[in-house]
Design a protein around this motif. Structure first.
Motif, PDB file in Angstrom:
ATOM      1  N   GLN A   1       0.848  -1.192   0.000  1.00  0.00           N
ATOM      2  CA  GLN A   1       0.000   0.000   0.000  1.00  0.00           C
ATOM      3  C   GLN A   1       0.884   1.243   0.000  1.00  0.00           C
ATOM      4  O   GLN A   1       1.948   1.265   0.600  1.00  0.00           O
TER       5      GLN A   1
ATOM      6  N   GLU B   1       1.213   5.481   0.603  1.00  0.00           N
ATOM      7  CA  GLU B   1       0.611   6.642   1.264  1.00  0.00           C
ATOM      8  C   GLU B   1       1.245   7.902   0.698  1.00  0.00           C
ATOM      9  O   GLU B   1       2.467   8.007   0.608  1.00  0.00           O
ATOM     10  N   GLN B   2       0.394   8.852   0.305  1.00  0.00           N
ATOM     11  CA  GLN B   2       0.882  10.128  -0.208  1.00  0.00           C
ATOM     12  C   GLN B   2      -0.186  11.186   0.050  1.00  0.00           C
ATOM     13  O   GLN B   2      -1.365  10.964  -0.204  1.00  0.00           O
TER      14      GLN B   2
ATOM     15  N   ASP C   1      -1.564  12.249   2.767  1.00  0.00           N
ATOM     16  CA  ASP C   1      -2.553  11.756   3.731  1.00  0.00           C
ATOM     17  C   ASP C   1      -3.610  10.837   3.119  1.00  0.00           C
ATOM     18  O   ASP C   1      -4.678  10.632   3.694  1.00  0.00           O
TER      19      ASP C   1
ATOM     20  N   HIS D   1      -4.314   6.926   1.211  1.00  0.00           N
ATOM     21  CA  HIS D   1      -3.771   5.583   1.018  1.00  0.00           C
ATOM     22  C   HIS D   1      -4.220   5.069  -0.345  1.00  0.00           C
ATOM     23  O   HIS D   1      -5.395   5.150  -0.696  1.00  0.00           O
TER      24      HIS D   1
END
Length: 183
Positions: free
Chosen positions: A142, A144-145, A147, A149
């Motif tokens: 997964q 995350e960027q 805030d 997912h």
């Protein structure tokens, strides 16, 4: 007792992965105008982009699942023989989904190490060179960027790929299917 626990974990993982989204790429040989050259070197580029955003710094794990012969017949590699899969003659997306899910569960249950790893560049592309012909499974964790997912589907990729002209393409590029996960 340990084998039974591993078996139970394997079945549960298969069920979990069966419910996950996926991406499948497989060649159809009905339009092929030439045999595969099994000893020819291949390259693969997988792009991880979603809604115009390229994801850099993402680790991509690549597993060689099977070898392929000139007549497009697959033989599982040593790491995946124990999975018991039959991958010749598969025709539907549902059947490929079961294969993909079983392979992912096998990797987790038996702690199979990837044959190759790469990290995506600024354009969101992971490149792999000097690959042998066969079937590969590309997996990412997964992402995350900002805030959010993101989940990118694992991909089954046949090397070489069949071009629209019926000729085998030994340099293959694919786009991974992604989605934003709910918060």
């Amino acid at each position: 007792m340990i084998n039974r626990k591993i078996g139970i974990i394997f079945v549960l993982l298969c069920l979990c992965f069966f419910l996950m989204p996926y991406q499948v790429m497989a060649a159809s040989t009905s339009d092929a105008v030439e045999p595969i050259i099994p000893e020819k070197e291949c390259s693969l580029t997988v792009s991880y982009c979603y809604a115009g955003t390229a994801f850099s710094g993402v680790e991509v794990k690549l597993y060689r699942i099977a070898e392929v012969s000139a007549d497009f017949s697959y033989t599982l590699t040593q790491n995946f023989e124990a999975s018991g899969l039959i991958i010749n003659g598969i025709r539907t997306a549902g059947e490929w989904n079961v294969v993909r899910s079983t392979l992912e569960a096998h990797i987790l249950a038996y702690n199979v190490a990837p044959e190759f790893t790469s990290v995506t560049n600024n354009d969101g592309q992971a490149s792999f060179g000097k690959l042998r012909t066969g079937m590969y499974l590309a997996i990412v964790s997964q992402v995350e960027q900002d805030d959010l997912h993101y989940q990118f589907d694992s991909a089954l990729i046949a090397l070489p790929g069949l071009g629209q002209d019926g000729r085998w393409q030994y340099q293959v590029s694919v786009n991974a299917k992604g989605e934003v996960l709910p918060p």
